[in-house]
Design an enzyme around this catalytic site. Structure first.
Site, PDB file in Angstrom:
ATOM      1  N   VAL A 260     -26.384  -9.642 -47.480  1.00 51.70           N
ATOM      2  CA  VAL A 260     -27.343 -10.204 -46.513  1.00 51.70           C
ATOM      3  C   VAL A 260     -27.336 -11.729 -46.609  1.00 51.70           C
ATOM      4  O   VAL A 260     -27.250 -12.441 -45.602  1.00 51.70           O
ATOM      5  CB  VAL A 260     -28.767  -9.641 -46.749  1.00 51.70           C
TER       6      VAL A 260
ATOM      7  N   ASP B 182      -9.958 -12.234  -0.129  1.00 47.29           N
ATOM      8  CA  ASP B 182      -8.901 -11.663   0.703  1.00 47.29           C
ATOM      9  C   ASP B 182      -9.422 -10.441   1.446  1.00 47.29           C
ATOM     10  O   ASP B 182     -10.465  -9.911   1.121  1.00 47.29           O
ATOM     11  CB  ASP B 182      -7.758 -11.182  -0.200  1.00 47.29           C
TER      12      ASP B 182
ATOM     13  N   LYS C  42      -6.723 -11.962   6.585  1.00 53.10           N
ATOM     14  CA  LYS C  42      -6.673 -11.592   8.002  1.00 53.10           C
ATOM     15  C   LYS C  42      -7.664 -10.454   8.225  1.00 53.10           C
ATOM     16  O   LYS C  42      -7.574  -9.405   7.612  1.00 53.10           O
ATOM     17  CB  LYS C  42      -5.255 -11.145   8.364  1.00 53.10           C
TER      18      LYS C  42
ATOM     19  N   MET D 269       4.140  -4.678   1.697  1.00 53.42           N
ATOM     20  CA  MET D 269       4.214  -5.336   3.016  1.00 53.42           C
ATOM     21  C   MET D 269       5.463  -4.863   3.770  1.00 53.42           C
ATOM     22  O   MET D 269       6.080  -5.631   4.494  1.00 53.42           O
ATOM     23  CB  MET D 269       4.252  -6.870   2.849  1.00 53.42           C
TER      24      MET D 269
HETATM   25  N1  SAH Z   1      -0.872  -9.047  -5.106  1.00 53.98           N
HETATM   26  C1  SAH Z   1      -0.982  -7.768  -4.481  1.00 53.98           C
HETATM   27  C2  SAH Z   1      -0.005  -7.558  -3.384  1.00 53.98           C
HETATM   28  C3  SAH Z   1      -0.222  -8.449  -2.214  1.00 53.98           C
HETATM   29  S1  SAH Z   1       0.855  -8.138  -0.887  1.00 53.98           S
HETATM   30  C4  SAH Z   1      -0.875  -6.666  -5.537  1.00 53.98           C
HETATM   31  O1  SAH Z   1      -0.506  -6.942  -6.689  1.00 53.98           O
HETATM   32  O2  SAH Z   1      -1.203  -5.521  -5.219  1.00 53.98           O
HETATM   33  C5  SAH Z   1      -0.117  -7.089   0.132  1.00 53.98           C
HETATM   34  C6  SAH Z   1       0.472  -5.717   0.148  1.00 53.98           C
HETATM   35  O3  SAH Z   1      -0.010  -4.992  -0.969  1.00 53.98           O
HETATM   36  C7  SAH Z   1       0.094  -4.863   1.322  1.00 53.98           C
HETATM   37  O4  SAH Z   1       0.858  -5.147   2.445  1.00 53.98           O
HETATM   38  C8  SAH Z   1       0.397  -3.502   0.780  1.00 53.98           C
HETATM   39  O5  SAH Z   1       1.780  -3.270   0.758  1.00 53.98           O
HETATM   40  C9  SAH Z   1      -0.062  -3.627  -0.642  1.00 53.98           C
HETATM   41  N2  SAH Z   1      -1.437  -3.148  -0.859  1.00 53.98           N
HETATM   42  C10 SAH Z   1      -2.432  -3.812  -1.456  1.00 53.98           C
HETATM   43  N3  SAH Z   1      -3.533  -3.039  -1.551  1.00 53.98           N
HETATM   44  C11 SAH Z   1      -3.221  -1.848  -1.006  1.00 53.98           C
HETATM   45  C12 SAH Z   1      -3.921  -0.631  -0.806  1.00 53.98           C
HETATM   46  N4  SAH Z   1      -5.186  -0.474  -1.217  1.00 53.98           N
HETATM   47  N5  SAH Z   1      -3.274   0.388  -0.222  1.00 53.98           N
HETATM   48  C13 SAH Z   1      -2.012   0.265   0.186  1.00 53.98           C
HETATM   49  N6  SAH Z   1      -1.310  -0.869   0.031  1.00 53.98           N
HETATM   50  C14 SAH Z   1      -1.888  -1.911  -0.571  1.00 53.98           C
END
Ligand code: SAH
Length: 432
Positions: free
Chosen positions: A26, A203, A225, A332
């Site tokens: 302690v 985002d 977007k 993407m």
């Molecule tokens: N930094 C991110 C990727 C960004 S690019 C990561 O590590 O996950 C963005 C892309 O991520 C989208 O176009 C898609 O291909 C994918 N993405 C991210 N979240 C998603 C989700 N919940 N479901 C499906 N695709 C996803």
């Protein structure tokens, strides 16, 4: 003693002489706490623990290797007695009382003039708990509060901007990987920083549900977007991060997935540093791995695939091994799916190689489409597959519980963890 009879306060002991009587566990713990607070510690004890001996040898405290004498209390600001012998502790406490020096008596809690609370420090917040004279109860409460602070469940956010008194006129930026969208898939560190943020630059993808939990005066700047809105250009995002931090704010750049996986996190971090803004990068659960998992697809699997590549589309595919046992993950990749499939087929990947597309992974509108390299582009077109989606190409797709039975080469039983995430009954899952 009633808890109301305790007057909580905090002592600033920096540079002040204090006395610890006793050399056991302690006394050791308390001596360390007093040293941490910057006090000049003298320990009086015929025998002392190895830790105390080490501290004395290192010159961090003074150890008087002898029995206590009443004059030890002379001139000190604070006394801790923990000799293990109640008669000695009472004597120390009585001497301290006579000199009007506050004393914590470890062997008689009720009689003790002062109490030491259970303490935890999280960032610049200190929690001290007194719990009706029950130290274990106090520690349990302290731990629970500390955990809640660490995980961001409590409002740790500063209400006063940092200024000269806080040591820095600037705020900071944290690039936080938020994971694929489920609010449970952000890291503890990321959640905590979000709870401290003055400004959140968000985002479209990521754990957007967490934005609703922020305090009303936290500013949210949308840069992704959204329907009807163009994304904010990267240069403008960089500029916002720096401007908000230089205005003294704690900024969290909440990103989908991991900041460093096709997320331009490196550019944001670099820009901030170039402009003298402190940056912390918090890794996240990338969609490249987690979104396939939401459909029961492991990116590697013993006997099916030993490695995987993450790319965005057909241009990089020439660099990627075209074999069913090397998993290709496309982010993407929806708009270029036809060209990407053709590129892989051209490189020698069999047309029958399974392909899975997971749209809106972890979100209520998650949808899974499974086909083959030869069929997937037509299927995606027919069902209107759209971003965000992760495309997985390779034999690992066979493991998905959504794969048609003739795809399955074995029962890998990976369905259980994902079973709540089955698509709605009317979800079209086309087969080739
Ligand atoms: N930094 C991110 C990727 C960004 S690019 C990561 O590590 O996950 C963005 C892309 O991520 C989208 O176009 C898609 O291909 C994918 N993405 C991210 N979240 C998603 C989700 N919940 N479901 C499906 N695709 C996803």
């Amino acid at each position: 003693m009633a808890i109301q009879d305790i007057y909580p306060t905090a002592l600033r002991l920096l540079g002040r002489p204090v006395l610890v009587v006793g050399g056991g566990p302690v006394a050791t713990r308390r001596a360390k706490g007093l040293l941490d607070a910057g006090a000049r510690v003298t320990v009086v004890a015929p025998v002392a623990s190895a830790a105390l001996t080490e501290l004395a040898d290192a010159g961090l405290l003074t150890w008087e290797r002898r029995a206590y004498v009443s004059s030890d209390v002379d001139g000190v600001w604070f006394v801790q007695t923990a000799t293990g012998t109640p008669a000695v502790d009472s004597q120390v406490a009585a001497d301290a009382e006579a000199q009007r020096v506050w004393c914590v008596n470890a062997s008689d809690h009720e009689a003790s003039a002062a109490w030491t609370p259970a303490v935890a420090v999280v960032d610049d917040v200190q929690i001290a708990v007194n719990a009706g004279g029950d130290p274990r109860r106090a520690m349990a409460l302290r731990d629970a509060v500390a955990t809640a602070l660490e995980t961001g469940d409590l409002p740790l956010r500063r209400r006063r901007k940092s200024g000269a008194s806080a040591g820095s006129a600037n705020g900071s930026v944290a690039l936080v990987g938020g994971g694929p969208g489920d609010t449970g898939l952000i890291t503890v560190r990321g959640r905590r920083l979000l709870g401290q943020a003055d400004v959140v630059v968000a985002d479209r993808l990521g754990p957007r549900g967490l934005l609703n939990e922020l305090a009303p005066d936290v500013r949210i700047i949308e840069v992704g977007k959204t329907p009807g809105h163009h994304p904010v250009p990267q240069a403008e995002i960089n500029r916002i991060l720096v401007a908000e931090a230089l205005a003294g704010n704690r900024v969290v750049r909440l990103k989908g997935g991991d900041p460093y996986v096709l997320g331009r996190g490196g550019e944001e971090a670099e820009y901030c540093r170039q402009h003298g803004v402190e940056v912390e990068v918090v890794s996240g659960v990338t969609s490249a791995i987690s979104v396939p998992a939401a459909a029961g697809i492991p990116v590697t699997h013993r006997g099916l695939a030993k490695g995987f590549s993450v790319v965005t589309g057909h241009e990089e595919l020439s660099e990627v091994p075209a074999r069913p046992d090397h998993t290709v993950v496309l982010l993407m990749g929806v708009s270029q799916l036809r060209q990407s499939a053709a590129a892989l087929a051209g490189a020698g990947l069999p047309l029958g190689t399974p392909v899975g597309i997971v749209e809106n992974g972890y979100l209520p509108n998650q949808r899974v489409t499974i086909g083959t390299l030869g069929s997937i582009a037509d299927q995606a077109e027919a069902t209107g597959v759209a971003n965000p989606a992760v495309i997985v190409i390779g034999d690992v797709v066979r493991v998905s519980p959504f794969a048609p039975s003739h795809f399955k080469i074995a029962d890998y039983s990976t369905t259980a963890p994902n079973s709540p995430r089955v698509p709605a009954p009317n979800t079209p899952v086309l087969t080739p």
